[in-house]
Write an enzyme that holds these catalytic residues in place. Structure first.
Site, mmCIF file in Angstrom:
data_model
loop_
_atom_site.group_PDB
_atom_site.id
_atom_site.type_symbol
_atom_site.label_atom_id
_atom_site.label_comp_id
_atom_site.label_asym_id
_atom_site.label_seq_id
_atom_site.Cartn_x
_atom_site.Cartn_y
_atom_site.Cartn_z
ATOM 1 N NE ARG A 107 48.119 12.699 101.978
ATOM 2 C CZ ARG A 107 46.986 12.243 101.447
ATOM 3 N NH1 ARG A 107 46.059 13.098 101.063
ATOM 4 N NH2 ARG A 107 46.763 10.954 101.315
ATOM 5 C CG HIS A 120 49.196 7.246 98.448
ATOM 6 N ND1 HIS A 120 49.319 7.268 99.837
ATOM 7 C CD2 HIS A 120 47.886 7.541 98.197
ATOM 8 C CE1 HIS A 120 48.137 7.566 100.362
ATOM 9 N NE2 HIS A 120 47.263 7.720 99.404
ATOM 10 C CD GLN A 164 44.434 4.060 98.369
ATOM 11 O OE1 GLN A 164 44.269 5.087 99.000
ATOM 12 N NE2 GLN A 164 43.498 3.113 98.295
ATOM 13 C CG ASP A 169 45.396 8.769 91.306
ATOM 14 O OD1 ASP A 169 44.414 9.326 91.828
ATOM 15 O OD2 ASP A 169 46.568 8.984 91.683
ATOM 16 C CB CYS A 189 43.834 5.926 95.625
ATOM 17 S SG CYS A 189 44.135 7.397 94.630
ATOM 18 N NE ARG A 210 44.896 4.546 102.975
ATOM 19 C CZ ARG A 210 45.116 5.823 102.670
ATOM 20 N NH1 ARG A 210 44.561 6.343 101.590
ATOM 21 N NH2 ARG A 210 45.932 6.572 103.405
HETATM 22 N N1 NVA Z 1 47.754 11.004 92.875
HETATM 23 C C1 NVA Z 1 46.854 11.636 93.806
HETATM 24 C C2 NVA Z 1 46.479 10.682 94.894
HETATM 25 C C3 NVA Z 1 45.504 11.259 95.913
HETATM 26 C C4 NVA Z 1 45.195 10.291 97.042
HETATM 27 C C5 NVA Z 1 47.510 12.873 94.385
HETATM 28 O O1 NVA Z 1 48.711 12.823 94.684
HETATM 29 O O2 NVA Z 1 46.854 13.896 94.507
HETATM 30 N N1 CP Z 2 43.308 7.990 98.893
HETATM 31 C C1 CP Z 2 43.682 8.956 99.752
HETATM 32 O O1 CP Z 2 44.819 9.009 100.187
HETATM 33 O O2 CP Z 2 42.688 9.815 100.108
HETATM 34 P P1 CP Z 2 42.855 11.189 100.909
HETATM 35 O O3 CP Z 2 43.607 12.144 100.016
HETATM 36 O O4 CP Z 2 41.455 11.622 101.159
HETATM 37 O O5 CP Z 2 43.615 10.923 102.177
#
Ligand code: NVA
Ligand code: CP
Length: 309
Positions: free
Chosen positions: A108, A135, A138, A223, A263, A291
Protein backbone atom coordinates in the site's frame (compact mmCIF):
# COMPACT_ATOMS: atom_id res chain seq x y z
CA UNK A 1 15.71 -24.41 -4.93
CA UNK A 2 12.16 -24.56 -6.20
CA UNK A 3 11.72 -24.16 -9.92
CA UNK A 4 11.21 -20.51 -10.78
CA UNK A 5 8.46 -19.34 -13.11
CA UNK A 6 7.55 -15.72 -13.76
CA UNK A 7 5.16 -14.58 -11.03
CA UNK A 8 1.71 -13.23 -11.81
CA UNK A 9 1.06 -9.88 -10.16
CA UNK A 10 -2.15 -8.09 -9.22
CA UNK A 11 -1.35 -4.42 -9.76
CA UNK A 12 -4.65 -3.48 -11.40
CA UNK A 13 -7.86 -5.35 -12.23
CA UNK A 14 -6.59 -5.65 -15.79
CA UNK A 15 -3.84 -8.09 -14.68
CA UNK A 16 -6.40 -10.88 -14.57
CA UNK A 17 -8.49 -11.95 -17.53
CA UNK A 18 -12.23 -11.57 -17.39
CA UNK A 19 -12.55 -15.34 -17.05
CA UNK A 20 -10.04 -15.44 -14.19
CA UNK A 21 -11.89 -12.67 -12.38
CA UNK A 22 -15.24 -14.46 -12.64
CA UNK A 23 -13.62 -17.69 -11.40
CA UNK A 24 -11.98 -15.82 -8.54
CA UNK A 25 -15.26 -14.25 -7.42
CA UNK A 26 -16.97 -17.66 -7.46
CA UNK A 27 -14.07 -19.16 -5.55
CA UNK A 28 -14.27 -16.36 -2.95
CA UNK A 29 -17.87 -17.29 -2.18
CA UNK A 30 -16.93 -21.00 -1.94
CA UNK A 31 -14.10 -20.19 0.46
CA UNK A 32 -16.46 -18.05 2.52
CA UNK A 33 -18.99 -20.89 2.82
CA UNK A 34 -16.29 -23.41 3.65
CA UNK A 35 -14.83 -21.12 6.35
CA UNK A 36 -18.28 -20.45 7.79
CA UNK A 37 -18.91 -24.22 7.91
CA UNK A 38 -15.83 -24.64 10.08
CA UNK A 39 -13.80 -26.49 7.44
CA UNK A 40 -10.02 -26.29 7.79
CA UNK A 41 -8.22 -25.69 4.49
CA UNK A 42 -4.53 -24.80 4.66
CA UNK A 43 -3.11 -24.48 1.13
CA UNK A 44 -0.52 -21.91 2.28
CA UNK A 45 0.96 -23.77 5.23
CA UNK A 46 4.50 -22.49 5.89
CA UNK A 47 4.06 -19.69 3.38
CA UNK A 48 4.54 -16.01 4.16
CA UNK A 49 2.97 -12.80 2.91
CA UNK A 50 4.96 -9.59 3.40
CA UNK A 51 2.75 -6.49 3.73
CA UNK A 52 4.27 -3.05 3.21
CA UNK A 53 2.00 -0.27 4.44
CA UNK A 54 3.04 3.30 3.66
CA UNK A 55 -0.51 4.45 4.48
CA UNK A 56 -2.92 3.52 7.28
CA UNK A 57 -5.25 0.55 7.05
CA UNK A 58 -7.76 -1.42 9.08
CA UNK A 59 -9.53 -3.70 6.58
CA UNK A 60 -6.65 -4.47 4.24
CA UNK A 61 -4.25 -5.36 7.02
CA UNK A 62 -6.64 -7.40 9.13
CA UNK A 63 -8.23 -9.24 6.19
CA UNK A 64 -4.82 -10.34 4.89
CA UNK A 65 -3.49 -11.30 8.33
CA UNK A 66 -6.63 -13.26 9.19
CA UNK A 67 -6.80 -14.81 5.70
CA UNK A 68 -3.19 -15.99 5.82
CA UNK A 69 -3.74 -17.47 9.31
CA UNK A 70 -6.84 -19.33 8.08
CA UNK A 71 -4.82 -20.70 5.16
CA UNK A 72 -2.15 -22.02 7.56
CA UNK A 73 0.37 -19.34 6.60
CA UNK A 74 1.72 -16.15 8.10
CA UNK A 75 1.65 -12.44 7.30
CA UNK A 76 4.31 -9.88 8.26
CA UNK A 77 3.36 -6.22 8.72
CA UNK A 78 6.10 -3.90 7.46
CA UNK A 79 5.96 -0.16 7.92
CA UNK A 80 8.47 2.34 6.52
CA UNK A 81 8.77 3.72 10.05
CA UNK A 82 10.72 0.68 11.19
CA UNK A 83 12.18 -0.87 8.04
CA UNK A 84 15.06 0.31 5.87
CA UNK A 85 12.53 1.28 3.19
CA UNK A 86 11.78 4.36 5.27
CA UNK A 87 15.51 5.19 5.39
CA UNK A 88 15.92 5.22 1.65
CA UNK A 89 16.87 1.64 0.72
CA UNK A 90 16.04 1.54 -3.00
CA UNK A 91 12.79 -0.13 -4.07
CA UNK A 92 14.69 -2.44 -6.45
CA UNK A 93 16.93 -3.73 -3.65
CA UNK A 94 14.03 -4.11 -1.22
CA UNK A 95 12.10 -6.09 -3.82
CA UNK A 96 15.08 -8.37 -4.50
CA UNK A 97 15.66 -9.04 -0.81
CA UNK A 98 12.08 -9.44 0.41
CA UNK A 99 11.10 -11.66 -2.49
CA UNK A 100 13.90 -14.11 -1.59
CA UNK A 101 12.28 -14.57 1.82
CA UNK A 102 8.52 -14.28 1.47
CA UNK A 103 6.14 -15.94 -1.01
CA UNK A 104 4.07 -12.88 -1.86
CA UNK A 105 4.25 -9.14 -1.22
CA UNK A 106 1.34 -6.74 -0.75
CA UNK A 107 2.08 -3.03 -0.99
CA UNK A 108 0.00 0.00 0.00
CA UNK A 109 1.76 3.11 -1.20
CA UNK A 110 1.36 6.42 -3.02
CA UNK A 111 2.76 6.06 -6.55
CA UNK A 112 1.59 3.30 -8.87
CA UNK A 113 5.05 3.56 -10.50
CA UNK A 114 6.74 2.51 -7.25
CA UNK A 115 4.49 -0.53 -7.02
CA UNK A 116 5.25 -1.45 -10.63
CA UNK A 117 8.96 -0.99 -10.06
CA UNK A 118 8.84 -3.27 -7.02
CA UNK A 119 7.00 -5.89 -9.10
CA UNK A 120 9.65 -5.73 -11.84
CA UNK A 121 12.36 -6.69 -9.35
CA UNK A 122 10.32 -9.22 -7.37
CA UNK A 123 10.59 -12.98 -7.76
CA UNK A 124 7.19 -13.45 -6.14
CA UNK A 125 3.69 -12.14 -6.86
CA UNK A 126 3.05 -8.53 -5.87
CA UNK A 127 -0.43 -7.32 -4.89
CA UNK A 128 -1.65 -3.72 -5.01
CA UNK A 129 -3.03 -2.93 -1.55
CA UNK A 130 -4.01 0.60 -2.72
CA UNK A 131 -2.11 3.33 -4.51
CA UNK A 132 -3.12 6.89 -5.36
CA UNK A 133 -4.19 5.46 -8.72
CA UNK A 134 -6.02 2.19 -8.01
CA UNK A 135 -7.58 0.00 -5.32
CA UNK A 136 -8.26 -3.27 -7.16
CA UNK A 137 -8.64 -5.46 -4.04
CA UNK A 138 -11.70 -3.47 -3.05
CA UNK A 139 -13.28 -4.24 -6.42
CA UNK A 140 -12.84 -7.97 -5.88
CA UNK A 141 -14.83 -7.62 -2.65
CA UNK A 142 -17.39 -5.27 -4.19
CA UNK A 143 -18.00 -7.58 -7.14
CA UNK A 144 -18.26 -10.61 -4.86
CA UNK A 145 -20.80 -8.70 -2.76
CA UNK A 146 -22.83 -7.69 -5.79
CA UNK A 147 -22.83 -11.26 -7.17
CA UNK A 148 -23.92 -12.66 -3.79
CA UNK A 149 -26.83 -10.23 -3.53
CA UNK A 150 -27.91 -9.77 -7.13
CA UNK A 151 -26.18 -12.23 -9.50
CA UNK A 152 -24.24 -11.13 -12.59
CA UNK A 153 -23.52 -7.42 -12.92
CA UNK A 154 -23.09 -7.47 -16.74
CA UNK A 155 -25.43 -4.94 -18.34
CA UNK A 156 -26.32 -3.25 -15.05
CA UNK A 157 -25.91 0.47 -14.34
CA UNK A 158 -23.55 1.61 -11.59
CA UNK A 159 -23.26 5.19 -10.37
CA UNK A 160 -19.98 6.41 -8.89
CA UNK A 161 -20.53 9.62 -6.89
CA UNK A 162 -17.75 11.94 -5.74
CA UNK A 163 -14.03 12.10 -6.40
CA UNK A 164 -12.49 10.62 -9.56
CA UNK A 165 -9.99 8.86 -7.31
CA UNK A 166 -8.26 5.47 -6.94
CA UNK A 167 -11.58 3.71 -6.23
CA UNK A 168 -13.24 5.41 -9.20
CA UNK A 169 -10.36 4.28 -11.45
CA UNK A 170 -10.80 0.71 -10.28
CA UNK A 171 -14.55 0.96 -10.94
CA UNK A 172 -13.74 2.05 -14.50
CA UNK A 173 -11.52 -1.01 -14.93
CA UNK A 174 -14.27 -3.17 -13.40
CA UNK A 175 -16.79 -1.79 -15.90
CA UNK A 176 -14.49 -3.08 -18.67
CA UNK A 177 -13.88 -6.47 -17.08
CA UNK A 178 -17.40 -7.16 -15.76
CA UNK A 179 -19.22 -5.39 -18.59
CA UNK A 180 -21.43 -2.95 -16.71
CA UNK A 181 -22.31 0.68 -17.47
CA UNK A 182 -20.70 3.25 -15.20
CA UNK A 183 -21.93 6.80 -14.68
CA UNK A 184 -19.50 9.07 -12.85
CA UNK A 185 -20.93 12.11 -11.05
CA UNK A 186 -18.04 14.33 -9.94
CA UNK A 187 -17.35 18.06 -9.59
CA UNK A 188 -15.49 19.85 -12.39
CA UNK A 189 -11.76 19.37 -11.87
CA UNK A 190 -12.16 16.08 -9.97
CA UNK A 191 -12.69 13.78 -12.93
CA UNK A 192 -10.93 10.42 -13.18
CA UNK A 193 -7.74 10.28 -15.24
CA UNK A 194 -8.43 10.57 -18.97
CA UNK A 195 -5.90 7.79 -19.56
CA UNK A 196 -7.90 5.35 -17.42
CA UNK A 197 -11.23 6.50 -18.81
CA UNK A 198 -10.38 6.48 -22.55
CA UNK A 199 -10.28 2.67 -23.06
CA UNK A 200 -13.61 2.40 -21.22
CA UNK A 201 -15.33 5.25 -23.08
CA UNK A 202 -17.91 2.88 -24.59
CA UNK A 203 -19.34 2.09 -21.14
CA UNK A 204 -18.42 4.98 -18.85
CA UNK A 205 -19.71 8.55 -18.91
CA UNK A 206 -19.26 11.62 -16.75
CA UNK A 207 -22.61 13.13 -15.73
CA UNK A 208 -22.59 16.48 -13.87
CA UNK A 209 -26.18 16.39 -12.64
CA UNK A 210 -25.99 13.87 -9.83
CA UNK A 211 -29.80 13.46 -9.55
CA UNK A 212 -30.05 12.69 -13.24
CA UNK A 213 -27.05 10.36 -12.97
CA UNK A 214 -28.80 8.33 -10.25
CA UNK A 215 -31.91 7.74 -12.34
CA UNK A 216 -32.54 3.99 -12.58
CA UNK A 217 -29.08 3.05 -11.19
CA UNK A 218 -28.74 -0.49 -9.81
CA UNK A 219 -25.80 0.31 -7.55
CA UNK A 220 -24.63 3.59 -6.02
CA UNK A 221 -21.07 3.79 -4.75
CA UNK A 222 -19.14 6.58 -3.09
CA UNK A 223 -15.94 7.17 -1.14
CA UNK A 224 -14.36 9.84 1.05
CA UNK A 225 -13.97 13.29 -0.48
CA UNK A 226 -10.33 13.60 0.62
CA UNK A 227 -8.24 10.44 0.26
CA UNK A 228 -5.16 9.51 2.28
CA UNK A 229 -2.47 12.06 1.45
CA UNK A 230 -5.06 14.80 0.70
CA UNK A 231 -5.91 15.67 4.31
CA UNK A 232 -4.82 19.29 3.75
CA UNK A 233 -7.56 19.70 1.10
CA UNK A 234 -10.36 18.42 3.36
CA UNK A 235 -12.11 21.77 3.99
CA UNK A 236 -11.91 22.95 0.40
CA UNK A 237 -13.17 19.59 -0.86
CA UNK A 238 -16.01 19.52 1.68
CA UNK A 239 -17.37 22.72 0.09
CA UNK A 240 -16.85 21.62 -3.49
CA UNK A 241 -18.36 18.16 -2.98
CA UNK A 242 -21.34 19.31 -0.87
CA UNK A 243 -23.77 18.62 -3.72
CA UNK A 244 -22.44 15.07 -4.15
CA UNK A 245 -23.64 13.55 -0.92
CA UNK A 246 -25.37 10.16 -1.16
CA UNK A 247 -28.59 10.74 0.77
CA UNK A 248 -32.17 9.45 0.75
CA UNK A 249 -33.20 11.88 -1.99
CA UNK A 250 -30.46 10.55 -4.27
CA UNK A 251 -31.16 6.89 -3.46
CA UNK A 252 -34.86 7.55 -4.27
CA UNK A 253 -33.86 8.32 -7.89
CA UNK A 254 -32.23 4.90 -8.30
CA UNK A 255 -33.91 1.61 -9.04
CA UNK A 256 -36.10 0.57 -6.03
CA UNK A 257 -33.80 -2.31 -5.06
CA UNK A 258 -30.55 -0.40 -5.73
CA UNK A 259 -27.68 -1.33 -3.43
CA UNK A 260 -25.32 1.11 -1.74
CA UNK A 261 -21.58 0.43 -1.39
CA UNK A 262 -18.67 2.26 0.22
CA UNK A 263 -15.14 0.88 0.62
CA UNK A 264 -14.94 2.40 4.15
CA UNK A 265 -13.86 4.15 6.27
CA UNK A 266 -16.92 6.41 5.79
CA UNK A 267 -17.79 9.85 7.15
CA UNK A 268 -21.48 9.90 8.03
CA UNK A 269 -22.91 13.34 7.26
CA UNK A 270 -20.29 14.07 4.59
CA UNK A 271 -20.18 11.83 1.51
CA UNK A 272 -23.03 9.64 2.82
CA UNK A 273 -25.81 10.14 5.33
CA UNK A 274 -26.28 7.76 8.26
CA UNK A 275 -29.75 6.93 6.87
CA UNK A 276 -28.20 5.53 3.66
CA UNK A 277 -25.22 3.68 5.10
CA UNK A 278 -27.35 2.11 7.84
CA UNK A 279 -30.25 1.27 5.46
CA UNK A 280 -31.17 -2.33 4.58
CA UNK A 281 -29.99 -1.77 0.97
CA UNK A 282 -26.51 -0.83 2.15
CA UNK A 283 -24.13 -3.78 1.88
CA UNK A 284 -21.03 -2.12 3.29
CA UNK A 285 -20.45 -4.70 6.04
CA UNK A 286 -20.65 -7.56 3.54
CA UNK A 287 -18.18 -5.66 1.37
CA UNK A 288 -15.78 -5.35 4.29
CA UNK A 289 -16.10 -9.04 5.19
CA UNK A 290 -15.65 -10.08 1.57
CA UNK A 291 -12.28 -8.35 1.49
CA UNK A 292 -11.01 -11.35 3.43
CA UNK A 293 -12.69 -14.05 1.35
CA UNK A 294 -11.83 -12.52 -2.03
CA UNK A 295 -8.21 -11.94 -0.98
CA UNK A 296 -7.97 -15.57 0.12
CA UNK A 297 -9.15 -16.52 -3.37
CA UNK A 298 -6.54 -14.19 -4.87
CA UNK A 299 -3.73 -15.60 -2.69
CA UNK A 300 -4.72 -19.14 -3.62
CA UNK A 301 -4.78 -18.18 -7.30
CA UNK A 302 -1.39 -16.43 -7.25
CA UNK A 303 0.45 -18.84 -4.96
CA UNK A 304 -0.77 -22.30 -5.82
CA UNK A 305 -0.53 -22.06 -9.61
CA UNK A 306 1.47 -24.84 -11.26
CA UNK A 307 5.17 -23.99 -11.24
CA UNK A 308 4.98 -21.98 -8.03
CA UNK A 309 6.33 -23.67 -4.95
N1 NVA B 1 -9.89 6.74 -1.64
C1 NVA B 1 -9.56 6.32 -0.30
C2 NVA B 1 -9.81 4.85 -0.14
C3 NVA B 1 -9.52 4.32 1.26
C4 NVA B 1 -9.71 2.82 1.37
C5 NVA B 1 -8.11 6.65 0.00
O1 NVA B 1 -7.27 6.46 -0.89
O2 NVA B 1 -7.82 7.12 1.09
N1 CP C 1 -11.30 -0.17 2.28
C1 CP C 1 -10.04 -0.24 2.75
O1 CP C 1 -9.10 -0.48 2.02
O2 CP C 1 -9.93 -0.08 4.10
P1 CP C 1 -8.58 0.12 4.93
O3 CP C 1 -8.00 1.46 4.54
O4 CP C 1 -9.03 0.09 6.35
O5 CP C 1 -7.63 -0.99 4.59
Amino acid sequence: MAEHTEPRHFLTLLDLSRKELYQLIRRATQLKESWNNGEIYEPLKNRTLGMIFEKSSTRTRVSFEAGMAQFGGHAIFLSPRDTQLGRGEPIDDSARVLSRMVDCVMIRTFEQDDLERFARFSRVPVINGLTDMYHPLQLLADMQTWFEHRGDIAGRTVLWVGDGNNMCHSYINAARQFDFRLRIACPVGYEPSAEVLAPAADRCEIVRDVMQAASGADLIVTDVWASMGQEGEQDQRAQLFAGYQVNDRLMAQASPDALFMHCLPAHRGEEVTASVIDHANSVVWDEAENRMHSQKALLEFLLTRPGRR
